[in-house]
Motif scaffolding. Structure first.
Motif, PDB file in Angstrom:
ATOM      1  N   MET B   1       0.839  -1.205   0.000  1.00 33.39           N
ATOM      2  CA  MET B   1       0.000   0.000   0.000  1.00 33.39           C
ATOM      3  C   MET B   1       0.870   1.250   0.000  1.00 33.39           C
ATOM      4  O   MET B   1       1.876   1.293   0.696  1.00 33.39           O
ATOM      5  CB  MET B   1      -0.871   0.041   1.268  1.00 33.39           C
ATOM      6  N   ASN B   2       0.452   2.234  -0.740  1.00 32.60           N
ATOM      7  CA  ASN B   2       1.149   3.510  -0.660  1.00 32.60           C
ATOM      8  C   ASN B   2       0.365   4.459   0.255  1.00 32.60           C
ATOM      9  O   ASN B   2      -0.712   4.111   0.763  1.00 32.60           O
ATOM     10  CB  ASN B   2       1.346   4.117  -2.055  1.00 32.60           C
ATOM     11  N   CYS B   3       0.907   5.646   0.448  1.00 30.33           N
ATOM     12  CA  CYS B   3       0.310   6.572   1.419  1.00 30.33           C
ATOM     13  C   CYS B   3      -1.111   6.972   1.000  1.00 30.33           C
ATOM     14  O   CYS B   3      -1.991   7.139   1.852  1.00 30.33           O
ATOM     15  CB  CYS B   3       1.185   7.826   1.557  1.00 30.33           C
ATOM     16  N   ASP B   4      -1.334   7.108  -0.288  1.00 30.36           N
ATOM     17  CA  ASP B   4      -2.665   7.506  -0.761  1.00 30.36           C
ATOM     18  C   ASP B   4      -3.685   6.406  -0.468  1.00 30.36           C
ATOM     19  O   ASP B   4      -4.808   6.682  -0.029  1.00 30.36           O
ATOM     20  CB  ASP B   4      -2.616   7.805  -2.265  1.00 30.36           C
ATOM     21  N   GLN B   5      -3.282   5.181  -0.714  1.00 27.88           N
ATOM     22  CA  GLN B   5      -4.192   4.059  -0.427  1.00 27.88           C
ATOM     23  C   GLN B   5      -4.470   3.956   1.068  1.00 27.88           C
ATOM     24  O   GLN B   5      -5.589   3.649   1.477  1.00 27.88           O
ATOM     25  CB  GLN B   5      -3.589   2.757  -0.959  1.00 27.88           C
ATOM     26  N   VAL B   6      -3.443   4.229   1.850  1.00 27.69           N
ATOM     27  CA  VAL B   6      -3.640   4.206   3.306  1.00 27.69           C
ATOM     28  C   VAL B   6      -4.620   5.289   3.720  1.00 27.69           C
ATOM     29  O   VAL B   6      -5.515   5.063   4.544  1.00 27.69           O
ATOM     30  CB  VAL B   6      -2.281   4.399   4.028  1.00 27.69           C
ATOM     31  N   GLN B  21      -1.481  -5.425   5.242  1.00 27.50           N
ATOM     32  CA  GLN B  21      -0.687  -4.433   4.497  1.00 27.50           C
ATOM     33  C   GLN B  21      -0.695  -3.074   5.181  1.00 27.50           C
ATOM     34  O   GLN B  21       0.288  -2.334   5.139  1.00 27.50           O
ATOM     35  CB  GLN B  21      -1.239  -4.278   3.071  1.00 27.50           C
ATOM     36  N   LEU B  22      -1.835  -2.762   5.789  1.00 29.23           N
ATOM     37  CA  LEU B  22      -1.952  -1.460   6.456  1.00 29.23           C
ATOM     38  C   LEU B  22      -0.957  -1.368   7.614  1.00 29.23           C
ATOM     39  O   LEU B  22      -0.215  -0.390   7.737  1.00 29.23           O
ATOM     40  CB  LEU B  22      -3.386  -1.254   6.967  1.00 29.23           C
ATOM     41  N   SER B  27       3.828   0.749  10.134  1.00 23.97           N
ATOM     42  CA  SER B  27       5.027   0.523  10.941  1.00 23.97           C
ATOM     43  C   SER B  27       6.255   1.214  10.338  1.00 23.97           C
ATOM     44  O   SER B  27       7.204   1.550  11.049  1.00 23.97           O
ATOM     45  CB  SER B  27       5.275  -0.980  11.097  1.00 23.97           C
ATOM     46  N   GLY B  28       6.204   1.438   9.030  1.00 24.37           N
ATOM     47  CA  GLY B  28       7.366   2.076   8.392  1.00 24.37           C
ATOM     48  C   GLY B  28       7.116   3.511   7.961  1.00 24.37           C
ATOM     49  O   GLY B  28       7.965   4.103   7.301  1.00 24.37           O
ATOM     50  N   CYS B  29       5.943   4.061   8.277  1.00 21.43           N
ATOM     51  CA  CYS B  29       5.620   5.406   7.794  1.00 21.43           C
ATOM     52  C   CYS B  29       5.065   6.252   8.947  1.00 21.43           C
ATOM     53  O   CYS B  29       3.864   6.180   9.257  1.00 21.43           O
ATOM     54  CB  CYS B  29       4.609   5.317   6.657  1.00 21.43           C
ATOM     55  N   PRO B  30       5.927   7.031   9.575  1.00 17.80           N
ATOM     56  CA  PRO B  30       5.491   7.796  10.765  1.00 17.80           C
ATOM     57  C   PRO B  30       4.364   8.773  10.466  1.00 17.80           C
ATOM     58  O   PRO B  30       3.475   8.959  11.301  1.00 17.80           O
ATOM     59  CB  PRO B  30       6.760   8.555  11.180  1.00 17.80           C
ATOM     60  N   SER B  31       4.363   9.390   9.269  1.00 11.54           N
ATOM     61  CA  SER B  31       3.326  10.395   8.999  1.00 11.54           C
ATOM     62  C   SER B  31       1.949   9.748   8.874  1.00 11.54           C
ATOM     63  O   SER B  31       0.947  10.271   9.368  1.00 11.54           O
ATOM     64  CB  SER B  31       3.667  11.203   7.746  1.00 11.54           C
ATOM     65  N   LEU B  35      -1.318  10.147  11.277  1.00 13.81           N
ATOM     66  CA  LEU B  35      -2.639  10.437  10.709  1.00 13.81           C
ATOM     67  C   LEU B  35      -3.671   9.422  11.208  1.00 13.81           C
ATOM     68  O   LEU B  35      -4.804   9.781  11.547  1.00 13.81           O
ATOM     69  CB  LEU B  35      -2.547  10.375   9.177  1.00 13.81           C
ATOM     70  N   ALA B  36      -3.268   8.183  11.252  1.00 11.39           N
ATOM     71  CA  ALA B  36      -4.188   7.134  11.702  1.00 11.39           C
ATOM     72  C   ALA B  36      -4.635   7.386  13.129  1.00 11.39           C
ATOM     73  O   ALA B  36      -5.817   7.222  13.465  1.00 11.39           O
ATOM     74  CB  ALA B  36      -3.503   5.768  11.593  1.00 11.39           C
ATOM     75  N   GLU B  37      -3.674   7.790  13.964  1.00  8.59           N
ATOM     76  CA  GLU B  37      -4.011   8.088  15.363  1.00  8.59           C
ATOM     77  C   GLU B  37      -4.959   9.280  15.458  1.00  8.59           C
ATOM     78  O   GLU B  37      -5.882   9.303  16.260  1.00  8.59           O
ATOM     79  CB  GLU B  37      -2.730   8.389  16.157  1.00  8.59           C
ATOM     80  N   LEU B  38      -4.689  10.256  14.615  1.00  8.63           N
ATOM     81  CA  LEU B  38      -5.485  11.483  14.640  1.00  8.63           C
ATOM     82  C   LEU B  38      -6.911  11.231  14.144  1.00  8.63           C
ATOM     83  O   LEU B  38      -7.890  11.742  14.694  1.00  8.63           O
ATOM     84  CB  LEU B  38      -4.801  12.529  13.754  1.00  8.63           C
ATOM     85  N   PHE B  39      -7.014  10.437  13.102  1.00 10.19           N
ATOM     86  CA  PHE B  39      -8.324  10.196  12.492  1.00 10.19           C
ATOM     87  C   PHE B  39      -9.210   9.282  13.332  1.00 10.19           C
ATOM     88  O   PHE B  39     -10.438   9.375  13.256  1.00 10.19           O
ATOM     89  CB  PHE B  39      -8.167   9.547  11.108  1.00 10.19           C
TER      90      PHE B  39
END
Lengths: 192, 235
Positions: B1-6, B21-22, B27-31, B35-39
Protein backbone atom coordinates in the motif's frame (compact mmCIF):
# COMPACT_ATOMS: atom_id res chain seq x y z
CA UNK A 1 -20.01 -0.39 -17.71
CA UNK A 2 -23.09 0.96 -15.99
CA UNK A 3 -23.52 0.44 -12.30
CA UNK A 4 -26.75 -0.69 -10.73
CA UNK A 5 -28.00 2.85 -10.11
CA UNK A 6 -27.42 3.80 -13.69
CA UNK A 7 -29.22 0.71 -14.93
CA UNK A 8 -32.18 1.56 -12.73
CA UNK A 9 -32.20 5.13 -13.98
CA UNK A 10 -32.07 3.92 -17.54
CA UNK A 11 -35.17 1.85 -16.87
CA UNK A 12 -36.84 4.82 -15.21
CA UNK A 13 -36.03 6.91 -18.25
CA UNK A 14 -37.56 4.21 -20.42
CA UNK A 15 -40.79 4.47 -18.49
CA UNK A 16 -40.41 1.92 -15.71
CA UNK A 17 -41.09 4.61 -13.15
CA UNK A 18 -41.68 2.27 -10.23
CA UNK A 19 -37.98 1.49 -10.22
CA UNK A 20 -37.24 4.95 -8.92
CA UNK A 21 -38.53 3.82 -5.53
CA UNK A 22 -35.50 1.53 -5.28
CA UNK A 23 -33.21 4.52 -5.49
CA UNK A 24 -35.24 6.40 -2.92
CA UNK A 25 -34.98 3.50 -0.50
CA UNK A 26 -31.30 3.14 -1.21
CA UNK A 27 -30.26 6.71 -0.58
CA UNK A 28 -32.83 8.39 1.59
CA UNK A 29 -31.20 7.48 4.86
CA UNK A 30 -27.73 8.75 4.00
CA UNK A 31 -29.12 11.90 2.45
CA UNK A 32 -31.28 12.51 5.47
CA UNK A 33 -28.40 12.12 7.89
CA UNK A 34 -26.34 14.56 5.88
CA UNK A 35 -29.20 17.01 5.58
CA UNK A 36 -29.95 16.98 9.30
CA UNK A 37 -26.27 17.38 10.02
CA UNK A 38 -26.07 20.33 7.70
CA UNK A 39 -29.34 22.05 8.52
CA UNK A 40 -29.68 21.05 12.15
CA UNK A 41 -33.41 20.61 11.97
CA UNK A 42 -35.38 17.50 11.10
CA UNK A 43 -38.28 19.04 9.21
CA UNK A 44 -35.97 21.13 7.06
CA UNK A 45 -33.96 18.04 6.29
CA UNK A 46 -37.12 16.13 5.37
CA UNK A 47 -38.12 18.89 2.98
CA UNK A 48 -34.71 18.92 1.36
CA UNK A 49 -34.53 15.15 0.96
CA UNK A 50 -37.96 15.12 -0.62
CA UNK A 51 -37.00 17.95 -2.91
CA UNK A 52 -33.84 16.11 -3.86
CA UNK A 53 -35.69 13.01 -4.95
CA UNK A 54 -38.40 14.97 -6.69
CA UNK A 55 -35.84 17.05 -8.53
CA UNK A 56 -34.00 13.91 -9.61
CA UNK A 57 -37.23 12.38 -10.77
CA UNK A 58 -38.41 15.49 -12.56
CA UNK A 59 -35.04 15.83 -14.23
CA UNK A 60 -34.60 12.15 -14.99
CA UNK A 61 -34.44 12.82 -18.71
CA UNK A 62 -31.33 14.90 -18.20
CA UNK A 63 -29.47 12.21 -16.30
CA UNK A 64 -26.65 10.63 -18.24
CA UNK A 65 -26.24 7.00 -17.15
CA UNK A 66 -22.57 7.20 -18.02
CA UNK A 67 -22.07 9.21 -14.85
CA UNK A 68 -22.57 8.34 -11.21
CA UNK A 69 -26.17 8.65 -10.10
CA UNK A 70 -25.29 9.17 -6.47
CA UNK A 71 -22.90 11.96 -7.33
CA UNK A 72 -25.75 13.66 -9.12
CA UNK A 73 -28.10 13.04 -6.21
CA UNK A 74 -25.64 14.37 -3.64
CA UNK A 75 -24.95 17.42 -5.73
CA UNK A 76 -28.66 18.17 -5.80
CA UNK A 77 -28.86 17.67 -2.05
CA UNK A 78 -25.96 19.97 -1.28
CA UNK A 79 -27.36 22.69 -3.52
CA UNK A 80 -30.81 22.39 -2.02
CA UNK A 81 -29.34 22.49 1.48
CA UNK A 82 -27.64 25.76 0.64
CA UNK A 83 -30.88 27.13 -0.72
CA UNK A 84 -32.85 25.91 2.28
CA UNK A 85 -30.34 27.47 4.63
CA UNK A 86 -30.65 30.83 2.94
CA UNK A 87 -34.41 30.58 2.86
CA UNK A 88 -34.65 29.85 6.55
CA UNK A 89 -31.89 32.17 7.63
CA UNK A 90 -34.30 34.94 8.49
CA UNK A 91 -36.61 32.74 10.52
CA UNK A 92 -36.24 32.37 14.28
CA UNK A 93 -33.58 29.88 15.11
CA UNK A 94 -34.69 26.55 16.45
CA UNK A 95 -32.65 24.43 18.74
CA UNK A 96 -30.72 22.15 16.44
CA UNK A 97 -31.02 18.48 17.10
CA UNK A 98 -28.25 16.03 16.87
CA UNK A 99 -28.06 14.00 13.73
CA UNK A 100 -28.85 10.90 15.62
CA UNK A 101 -31.41 12.31 18.01
CA UNK A 102 -33.45 13.78 15.24
CA UNK A 103 -33.08 10.84 12.94
CA UNK A 104 -34.29 8.26 15.33
CA UNK A 105 -36.16 7.78 18.52
CA UNK A 106 -34.89 10.88 20.25
CA UNK A 107 -32.04 9.16 21.92
CA UNK A 108 -28.56 8.31 20.86
CA UNK A 109 -28.25 5.08 18.94
CA UNK A 110 -27.83 1.88 20.76
CA UNK A 111 -24.43 0.33 20.25
CA UNK A 112 -24.38 -2.87 18.27
CA UNK A 113 -23.16 -4.81 21.26
CA UNK A 114 -24.22 -4.65 24.85
CA UNK A 115 -22.62 -1.73 26.60
CA UNK A 116 -22.80 -0.03 29.90
CA UNK A 117 -24.90 3.04 30.46
CA UNK A 118 -21.74 5.06 30.88
CA UNK A 119 -20.31 3.99 27.55
CA UNK A 120 -23.64 4.77 25.87
CA UNK A 121 -23.55 8.20 27.40
CA UNK A 122 -19.98 8.77 26.30
CA UNK A 123 -20.82 7.65 22.79
CA UNK A 124 -23.85 9.93 22.64
CA UNK A 125 -21.72 12.82 23.81
CA UNK A 126 -19.08 12.08 21.23
CA UNK A 127 -21.66 11.90 18.46
CA UNK A 128 -23.13 15.20 19.52
CA UNK A 129 -19.65 16.67 19.67
CA UNK A 130 -19.00 15.54 16.10
CA UNK A 131 -22.14 17.31 14.98
CA UNK A 132 -20.99 20.49 16.67
CA UNK A 133 -17.53 20.19 15.21
CA UNK A 134 -18.91 19.64 11.73
CA UNK A 135 -20.91 22.82 12.10
CA UNK A 136 -17.73 24.69 13.02
CA UNK A 137 -15.79 23.50 9.98
CA UNK A 138 -15.66 25.45 6.73
CA UNK A 139 -18.67 24.42 4.68
CA UNK A 140 -16.62 22.71 1.99
CA UNK A 141 -14.76 20.54 4.47
CA UNK A 142 -17.92 19.60 6.33
CA UNK A 143 -19.74 18.71 3.11
CA UNK A 144 -16.81 16.58 2.00
CA UNK A 145 -16.86 14.74 5.33
CA UNK A 146 -20.62 14.21 5.16
CA UNK A 147 -20.31 12.75 1.69
CA UNK A 148 -17.43 10.54 2.73
CA UNK A 149 -18.91 9.23 5.96
CA UNK A 150 -22.67 9.56 5.63
CA UNK A 151 -22.88 8.85 1.93
CA UNK A 152 -19.72 6.73 1.68
CA UNK A 153 -18.89 8.38 -1.60
CA UNK A 154 -15.54 7.77 -3.24
CA UNK A 155 -13.14 10.68 -3.57
CA UNK A 156 -13.75 11.05 -7.31
CA UNK A 157 -17.48 11.22 -6.56
CA UNK A 158 -16.95 13.82 -3.85
CA UNK A 159 -14.79 15.85 -6.20
CA UNK A 160 -17.48 15.72 -8.89
CA UNK A 161 -20.26 16.63 -6.48
CA UNK A 162 -18.34 19.56 -5.01
CA UNK A 163 -16.95 20.68 -8.33
CA UNK A 164 -13.35 20.48 -7.23
CA UNK A 165 -10.27 18.46 -8.09
CA UNK A 166 -9.60 15.03 -6.66
CA UNK A 167 -6.73 16.37 -4.59
CA UNK A 168 -8.89 19.15 -3.22
CA UNK A 169 -11.58 16.67 -2.24
CA UNK A 170 -9.00 14.60 -0.39
CA UNK A 171 -7.54 17.68 1.27
CA UNK A 172 -10.94 18.78 2.49
CA UNK A 173 -11.61 15.41 4.04
CA UNK A 174 -8.15 15.29 5.52
CA UNK A 175 -8.16 18.74 7.08
CA UNK A 176 -11.69 18.35 8.34
CA UNK A 177 -10.94 15.00 9.86
CA UNK A 178 -7.73 16.31 11.45
CA UNK A 179 -9.63 19.10 13.16
CA UNK A 180 -12.34 16.80 14.44
CA UNK A 181 -9.77 14.21 15.46
CA UNK A 182 -7.78 16.77 17.45
CA UNK A 183 -10.89 18.02 19.15
CA UNK A 184 -11.99 14.51 20.07
CA UNK A 185 -8.58 13.32 21.20
CA UNK A 186 -8.74 12.45 24.88
CA UNK A 187 -6.96 14.89 27.13
CA UNK A 188 -3.95 13.54 28.86
CA UNK A 189 -4.98 11.64 31.94
CA UNK A 190 -8.52 11.33 30.70
CA UNK A 191 -10.02 7.90 30.32
CA UNK A 192 -10.70 7.36 26.60
CA UNK B 1 0.00 0.00 0.00
CA UNK B 2 1.15 3.51 -0.66
CA UNK B 3 0.31 6.57 1.42
CA UNK B 4 -2.66 7.51 -0.76
CA UNK B 5 -4.19 4.06 -0.43
CA UNK B 6 -3.64 4.21 3.31
CA UNK B 7 -5.38 7.57 3.44
CA UNK B 8 -8.38 6.17 1.59
CA UNK B 9 -8.42 3.18 3.90
CA UNK B 10 -8.26 5.34 7.01
CA UNK B 11 -11.10 7.55 5.82
CA UNK B 12 -13.45 4.72 5.00
CA UNK B 13 -16.14 3.43 7.31
CA UNK B 14 -16.09 0.02 5.67
CA UNK B 15 -12.63 -0.47 4.21
CA UNK B 16 -11.82 -3.50 2.16
CA UNK B 17 -9.63 -6.05 3.96
CA UNK B 18 -5.96 -5.54 3.20
CA UNK B 19 -4.40 -8.55 4.94
CA UNK B 20 -1.92 -6.80 7.17
CA UNK B 21 -0.69 -4.43 4.50
CA UNK B 22 -1.95 -1.46 6.46
CA UNK B 23 -0.06 -2.41 9.57
CA UNK B 24 3.09 -3.03 7.55
CA UNK B 25 2.83 0.41 5.96
CA UNK B 26 2.08 2.15 9.24
CA UNK B 27 5.03 0.52 10.94
CA UNK B 28 7.37 2.08 8.39
CA UNK B 29 5.62 5.41 7.79
CA UNK B 30 5.49 7.80 10.76
CA UNK B 31 3.33 10.40 9.00
CA UNK B 32 0.61 7.89 8.12
CA UNK B 33 0.84 6.45 11.62
CA UNK B 34 0.27 9.88 13.06
CA UNK B 35 -2.64 10.44 10.71
CA UNK B 36 -4.19 7.13 11.70
CA UNK B 37 -4.01 8.09 15.36
CA UNK B 38 -5.49 11.48 14.64
CA UNK B 39 -8.32 10.20 12.49
CA UNK B 40 -9.34 7.28 14.68
CA UNK B 41 -11.66 9.03 17.17
CA UNK B 42 -13.39 10.99 14.43
CA UNK B 43 -13.90 7.99 12.18
CA UNK B 44 -15.15 5.94 15.12
CA UNK B 45 -17.62 8.69 15.98
CA UNK B 46 -18.89 8.84 12.42
CA UNK B 47 -19.15 5.08 12.35
CA UNK B 48 -20.95 4.77 15.64
CA UNK B 49 -23.84 6.79 14.30
CA UNK B 50 -24.26 4.68 11.24
CA UNK B 51 -25.44 1.51 12.92
CA UNK B 52 -28.88 2.48 13.99
CA UNK B 53 -31.68 1.59 11.69
CA UNK B 54 -33.32 4.93 11.24
CA UNK B 55 -34.44 4.24 7.71
CA UNK B 56 -37.99 3.46 8.64
CA UNK B 57 -38.26 6.24 11.16
CA UNK B 58 -36.06 8.93 9.68
CA UNK B 59 -37.77 10.96 7.03
CA UNK B 60 -40.61 8.48 6.96
CA UNK B 61 -40.68 9.95 3.60
CA UNK B 62 -39.94 7.59 0.85
CA UNK B 63 -43.55 6.53 0.73
CA UNK B 64 -44.60 10.15 0.76
CA UNK B 65 -42.11 11.05 -1.90
CA UNK B 66 -43.10 8.13 -4.00
CA UNK B 67 -46.79 8.85 -3.51
CA UNK B 68 -46.23 12.41 -4.65
CA UNK B 69 -44.14 11.32 -7.60
CA UNK B 70 -46.77 8.79 -8.61
CA UNK B 71 -49.56 11.33 -8.39
CA UNK B 72 -47.56 13.83 -10.42
CA UNK B 73 -46.75 11.22 -13.01
CA UNK B 74 -50.28 9.91 -13.30
CA UNK B 75 -51.61 13.41 -13.60
CA UNK B 76 -49.06 14.25 -16.24
CA UNK B 77 -49.97 11.13 -18.16
CA UNK B 78 -53.63 12.03 -17.98
CA UNK B 79 -52.92 15.52 -19.19
CA UNK B 80 -50.90 14.08 -22.02
CA UNK B 81 -53.64 11.64 -22.96
CA UNK B 82 -56.22 14.35 -22.80
CA UNK B 83 -54.30 16.63 -25.19
CA UNK B 84 -55.89 16.48 -28.64
CA UNK B 85 -53.69 15.53 -31.55
CA UNK B 86 -54.30 18.89 -33.20
CA UNK B 87 -52.92 20.57 -30.08
CA UNK B 88 -56.10 22.58 -29.75
CA UNK B 89 -57.89 21.99 -26.54
CA UNK B 90 -61.31 20.61 -27.21
CA UNK B 91 -61.87 19.88 -23.55
CA UNK B 92 -60.82 23.27 -22.44
CA UNK B 93 -63.42 23.42 -19.70
CA UNK B 94 -62.41 20.24 -18.02
CA UNK B 95 -58.72 20.92 -18.44
CA UNK B 96 -58.81 24.51 -17.37
CA UNK B 97 -57.75 23.79 -13.81
CA UNK B 98 -54.77 21.75 -14.84
CA UNK B 99 -53.82 24.11 -17.59
CA UNK B 100 -53.90 26.94 -15.11
CA UNK B 101 -51.55 24.98 -12.92
CA UNK B 102 -49.25 24.35 -15.81
CA UNK B 103 -49.50 27.98 -16.67
CA UNK B 104 -48.52 28.91 -13.14
CA UNK B 105 -45.38 26.91 -13.53
CA UNK B 106 -44.67 28.48 -16.87
CA UNK B 107 -45.23 31.92 -15.47
CA UNK B 108 -42.94 31.36 -12.55
CA UNK B 109 -40.33 29.99 -14.87
CA UNK B 110 -40.88 32.80 -17.28
CA UNK B 111 -40.48 35.44 -14.65
CA UNK B 112 -37.45 33.96 -12.98
CA UNK B 113 -35.61 31.84 -15.44
CA UNK B 114 -36.82 32.28 -18.90
CA UNK B 115 -37.29 35.95 -18.93
CA UNK B 116 -33.89 36.49 -17.46
CA UNK B 117 -32.39 34.07 -19.90
CA UNK B 118 -34.05 35.60 -22.90
CA UNK B 119 -33.67 39.18 -21.92
CA UNK B 120 -30.06 38.66 -21.02
CA UNK B 121 -29.48 37.46 -24.51
CA UNK B 122 -31.53 40.27 -25.97
CA UNK B 123 -34.63 39.77 -28.08
CA UNK B 124 -33.97 36.66 -30.03
CA UNK B 125 -35.42 36.26 -33.47
CA UNK B 126 -36.09 32.79 -34.66
CA UNK B 127 -33.44 32.51 -37.28
CA UNK B 128 -34.13 28.90 -37.95
CA UNK B 129 -37.38 27.72 -39.29
CA UNK B 130 -38.94 25.39 -36.74
CA UNK B 131 -39.90 21.95 -37.83
CA UNK B 132 -43.47 22.98 -37.11
CA UNK B 133 -44.51 19.57 -35.98
CA UNK B 134 -46.93 21.35 -33.72
CA UNK B 135 -49.09 22.58 -36.57
CA UNK B 136 -48.49 26.20 -35.80
CA UNK B 137 -48.69 28.86 -38.46
CA UNK B 138 -45.37 29.56 -40.09
CA UNK B 139 -45.64 33.19 -39.03
CA UNK B 140 -44.93 32.07 -35.48
CA UNK B 141 -41.37 31.71 -36.56
CA UNK B 142 -41.14 35.48 -36.55
CA UNK B 143 -42.17 35.81 -32.94
CA UNK B 144 -39.81 37.10 -30.40
CA UNK B 145 -39.35 34.82 -27.46
CA UNK B 146 -39.46 37.59 -24.92
CA UNK B 147 -42.79 38.72 -26.29
CA UNK B 148 -44.10 35.22 -26.31
CA UNK B 149 -43.12 34.67 -22.74
CA UNK B 150 -44.57 38.00 -21.78
CA UNK B 151 -47.71 37.06 -23.61
CA UNK B 152 -47.78 33.67 -21.94
CA UNK B 153 -47.71 35.40 -18.59
CA UNK B 154 -51.00 37.11 -19.31
CA UNK B 155 -52.77 34.14 -20.83
CA UNK B 156 -54.62 31.72 -18.66
CA UNK B 157 -54.90 28.83 -21.01
CA UNK B 158 -54.52 29.09 -24.74
CA UNK B 159 -52.89 32.20 -26.05
CA UNK B 160 -52.91 34.51 -28.99
CA UNK B 161 -49.64 35.00 -30.73
CA UNK B 162 -48.68 38.66 -30.54
CA UNK B 163 -47.39 38.55 -34.11
CA UNK B 164 -49.82 36.52 -36.14
CA UNK B 165 -52.79 36.78 -33.79
CA UNK B 166 -53.61 33.11 -34.17
CA UNK B 167 -54.53 31.10 -31.16
CA UNK B 168 -52.26 28.39 -29.85
CA UNK B 169 -51.86 26.43 -26.69
CA UNK B 170 -49.27 27.98 -24.52
CA UNK B 171 -47.24 24.85 -24.42
CA UNK B 172 -46.89 25.06 -28.15
CA UNK B 173 -45.84 28.67 -28.11
CA UNK B 174 -43.18 27.70 -25.65
CA UNK B 175 -42.28 24.74 -27.81
CA UNK B 176 -41.66 27.01 -30.70
CA UNK B 177 -39.33 29.17 -28.66
CA UNK B 178 -37.46 26.12 -27.58
CA UNK B 179 -37.11 24.83 -31.10
CA UNK B 180 -34.91 27.76 -31.94
CA UNK B 181 -33.25 28.01 -28.58
CA UNK B 182 -32.26 24.40 -28.85
CA UNK B 183 -30.86 24.95 -32.28
CA UNK B 184 -29.26 28.26 -31.58
CA UNK B 185 -27.77 27.48 -28.22
CA UNK B 186 -26.67 24.58 -26.15
CA UNK B 187 -28.85 25.39 -23.21
CA UNK B 188 -29.36 22.06 -21.52
CA UNK B 189 -32.37 23.44 -19.71
CA UNK B 190 -34.25 24.16 -22.89
CA UNK B 191 -34.93 20.60 -23.92
CA UNK B 192 -35.78 19.63 -20.41
CA UNK B 193 -38.11 22.53 -20.01
CA UNK B 194 -40.05 21.61 -23.09
CA UNK B 195 -39.99 17.93 -22.29
CA UNK B 196 -41.27 18.48 -18.81
CA UNK B 197 -43.79 21.05 -19.87
CA UNK B 198 -45.24 18.62 -22.31
CA UNK B 199 -45.36 15.89 -19.72
CA UNK B 200 -46.78 18.12 -17.05
CA UNK B 201 -43.81 17.68 -14.75
CA UNK B 202 -42.21 21.03 -15.33
CA UNK B 203 -44.26 22.99 -12.84
CA UNK B 204 -42.69 20.89 -10.13
CA UNK B 205 -39.24 21.90 -11.18
CA UNK B 206 -40.12 25.51 -11.67
CA UNK B 207 -41.63 25.73 -8.25
CA UNK B 208 -38.64 23.96 -6.92
CA UNK B 209 -36.38 26.63 -8.33
CA UNK B 210 -38.44 29.68 -7.75
CA UNK B 211 -40.83 29.40 -4.88
CA UNK B 212 -39.96 30.88 -1.53
CA UNK B 213 -42.38 28.44 0.07
CA UNK B 214 -41.37 25.00 1.20
CA UNK B 215 -41.67 22.74 -1.75
CA UNK B 216 -43.48 20.08 0.23
CA UNK B 217 -46.24 22.58 0.97
CA UNK B 218 -46.56 23.51 -2.65
CA UNK B 219 -46.52 19.92 -3.67
CA UNK B 220 -49.21 19.02 -1.23
CA UNK B 221 -51.40 21.92 -2.15
CA UNK B 222 -50.85 21.88 -5.86
CA UNK B 223 -50.44 18.27 -6.69
CA UNK B 224 -52.12 16.23 -4.05
CA UNK B 225 -54.78 18.86 -3.46
CA UNK B 226 -55.91 20.66 -6.55
CA UNK B 227 -54.87 18.29 -9.24
CA UNK B 228 -56.14 15.12 -7.74
CA UNK B 229 -59.52 16.72 -7.41
CA UNK B 230 -59.52 18.12 -10.87
CA UNK B 231 -61.99 16.95 -13.48
CA UNK B 232 -59.13 15.36 -15.34
CA UNK B 233 -58.25 13.17 -12.44
CA UNK B 234 -61.87 12.33 -11.83
CA UNK B 235 -62.47 11.60 -15.46
Amino acid sequence: MLDDDALIMRRVQAGDLERFAVLIRRYQRALFRAAVSRLGERTWAEDVVQETFLAAFAGRASYNPAFSFRTWLWTILINLCKRQWKRRATRPAQQPLSVFESAGSGTAPEPAEAATGLSCLLQAERIERVRELLAELPEEQADALRMRFFGELTFPEIAAALGCSLNTAKSRVRYGLEKIGRALRPEEGEIP
Amino acid sequence: MNCDQVFQHLTSLHPAPVNGQLERHLSGCPSCRELAELFRPAVEAFGSGSNEDDAADAPGSWERVWDAVSVAERTAAQLKDARPATTRRTRAGSLAGCAALLAAGVLLGASLNWFGMFSAAGPIHHELQPSNTLNLPASHAECRCAKLVSHARRATDDGVCPVCQSRAAKVNIVSLCMTCHDNATTEPSAKLLLQDLQSGVQPLRLWLKSSPQPFATLLTEARLGSLTQSPVQAG
